[in-house]
Design a protein around this motif. Sequence first.
Motif, PDB file in Angstrom:
ATOM      1  N   ALA A  24       0.836  -1.206   0.000  1.00 11.92           N
ATOM      2  CA  ALA A  24       0.000   0.000   0.000  1.00 11.92           C
ATOM      3  C   ALA A  24       0.867   1.252   0.000  1.00 11.92           C
ATOM      4  O   ALA A  24       0.571   2.227  -0.699  1.00 11.92           O
ATOM      5  CB  ALA A  24      -0.928  -0.003   1.212  1.00 11.92           C
ATOM      6  N   PHE A  25       1.952   1.219   0.760  1.00 12.67           N
ATOM      7  CA  PHE A  25       2.861   2.368   0.788  1.00 12.67           C
ATOM      8  C   PHE A  25       3.502   2.554  -0.586  1.00 12.67           C
ATOM      9  O   PHE A  25       3.607   3.671  -1.096  1.00 12.67           O
ATOM     10  CB  PHE A  25       3.926   2.183   1.869  1.00 12.67           C
ATOM     11  N   GLN A  26       3.905   1.459  -1.216  1.00 14.09           N
ATOM     12  CA  GLN A  26       4.493   1.527  -2.557  1.00 14.09           C
ATOM     13  C   GLN A  26       3.472   2.018  -3.577  1.00 14.09           C
ATOM     14  O   GLN A  26       3.791   2.791  -4.480  1.00 14.09           O
ATOM     15  CB  GLN A  26       5.034   0.159  -2.965  1.00 14.09           C
ATOM     16  N   PHE A  27       2.214   1.574  -3.437  1.00  9.89           N
ATOM     17  CA  PHE A  27       1.159   2.021  -4.334  1.00  9.89           C
ATOM     18  C   PHE A  27       0.968   3.531  -4.223  1.00  9.89           C
ATOM     19  O   PHE A  27       0.897   4.237  -5.227  1.00  9.89           O
ATOM     20  CB  PHE A  27      -0.157   1.295  -4.025  1.00  9.89           C
ATOM     21  N   LEU A  28       0.893   4.033  -2.982  1.00 12.63           N
ATOM     22  CA  LEU A  28       0.709   5.469  -2.774  1.00 12.63           C
ATOM     23  C   LEU A  28       1.897   6.245  -3.328  1.00 12.63           C
ATOM     24  O   LEU A  28       1.724   7.283  -3.969  1.00 12.63           O
ATOM     25  CB  LEU A  28       0.510   5.783  -1.288  1.00 12.63           C
ATOM     26  N   LYS A  29       3.092   5.747  -3.103  1.00 11.06           N
ATOM     27  CA  LYS A  29       4.289   6.409  -3.640  1.00 11.06           C
ATOM     28  C   LYS A  29       4.208   6.500  -5.167  1.00 11.06           C
ATOM     29  O   LYS A  29       4.458   7.557  -5.752  1.00 11.06           O
ATOM     30  CB  LYS A  29       5.543   5.648  -3.232  1.00 11.06           C
ATOM     31  N   GLY A  30       3.852   5.391  -5.815  1.00 11.67           N
ATOM     32  CA  GLY A  30       3.717   5.389  -7.270  1.00 11.67           C
ATOM     33  C   GLY A  30       2.624   6.326  -7.751  1.00 11.67           C
ATOM     34  O   GLY A  30       2.774   7.016  -8.765  1.00 11.67           O
ATOM     35  N   LEU A  31       1.525   6.373  -7.013  1.00 13.51           N
ATOM     36  CA  LEU A  31       0.412   7.246  -7.371  1.00 13.51           C
ATOM     37  C   LEU A  31       0.846   8.709  -7.320  1.00 13.51           C
ATOM     38  O   LEU A  31       0.537   9.497  -8.217  1.00 13.51           O
ATOM     39  CB  LEU A  31      -0.751   6.997  -6.409  1.00 13.51           C
ATOM     40  N   VAL A  32       1.592   9.075  -6.291  1.00 15.02           N
ATOM     41  CA  VAL A  32       2.040  10.458  -6.134  1.00 15.02           C
ATOM     42  C   VAL A  32       3.112  10.809  -7.164  1.00 15.02           C
ATOM     43  O   VAL A  32       3.040  11.852  -7.811  1.00 15.02           O
ATOM     44  CB  VAL A  32       2.558  10.708  -4.697  1.00 15.02           C
ATOM     45  N   THR A  33       4.098   9.935  -7.328  1.00  8.06           N
ATOM     46  CA  THR A  33       5.190  10.262  -8.252  1.00  8.06           C
ATOM     47  C   THR A  33       4.747  10.249  -9.717  1.00  8.06           C
ATOM     48  O   THR A  33       5.380  10.897 -10.550  1.00  8.06           O
ATOM     49  CB  THR A  33       6.401   9.318  -8.075  1.00  8.06           C
ATOM     50  N   ASN A  34       3.663   9.549 -10.024  1.00  2.00           N
ATOM     51  CA  ASN A  34       3.155   9.525 -11.400  1.00  2.00           C
ATOM     52  C   ASN A  34       1.862  10.320 -11.554  1.00  2.00           C
ATOM     53  O   ASN A  34       1.155  10.153 -12.553  1.00  2.00           O
ATOM     54  CB  ASN A  34       2.928   8.079 -11.853  1.00  2.00           C
TER      55      ASN A  34
END
Length: 124
Positions: free
Chosen positions: A64-74
């Motif tokens: 979930a943390f990785q998903f949020l990071k990807g969502l923000v950076t992209n």
Amino acid sequence: MLIEFSIENFRSIKERVTLSLVSSSDKSLDNNLIKADSLEKDSLLRSAVIYGANASGKSNVVSAFQFLKGLVTNSHKNQKDTKIKMSPFKLDADYSSKPSKFEVVFIKNSTKYVYGVSVTNEKL
């Protein structure tokens, strides 16, 4: 500096789950504490451990943390009408149409921020 990370309706996580780095009143491991000016009375943990039984959702907290990071950076790529591939909780049919929710509380340059987002397969 991370204070809290919360997830709801993501993979095996149905109800809201929060990973908090705010220390308890136990000061026995004083060298694992960070005093943050923005938090007045509380200290933060330098490190934390997620533990539990097999298949209890530990890896999904990290995912979930990785998903949020990807969502923000992209986020610049996620324009109107962009579909996001989500994995909501599948063992309750009501949750398939509910949004997955992510919230992070952190400190940057002595300012406390709260950032949250709700995502479905249909819209951000």
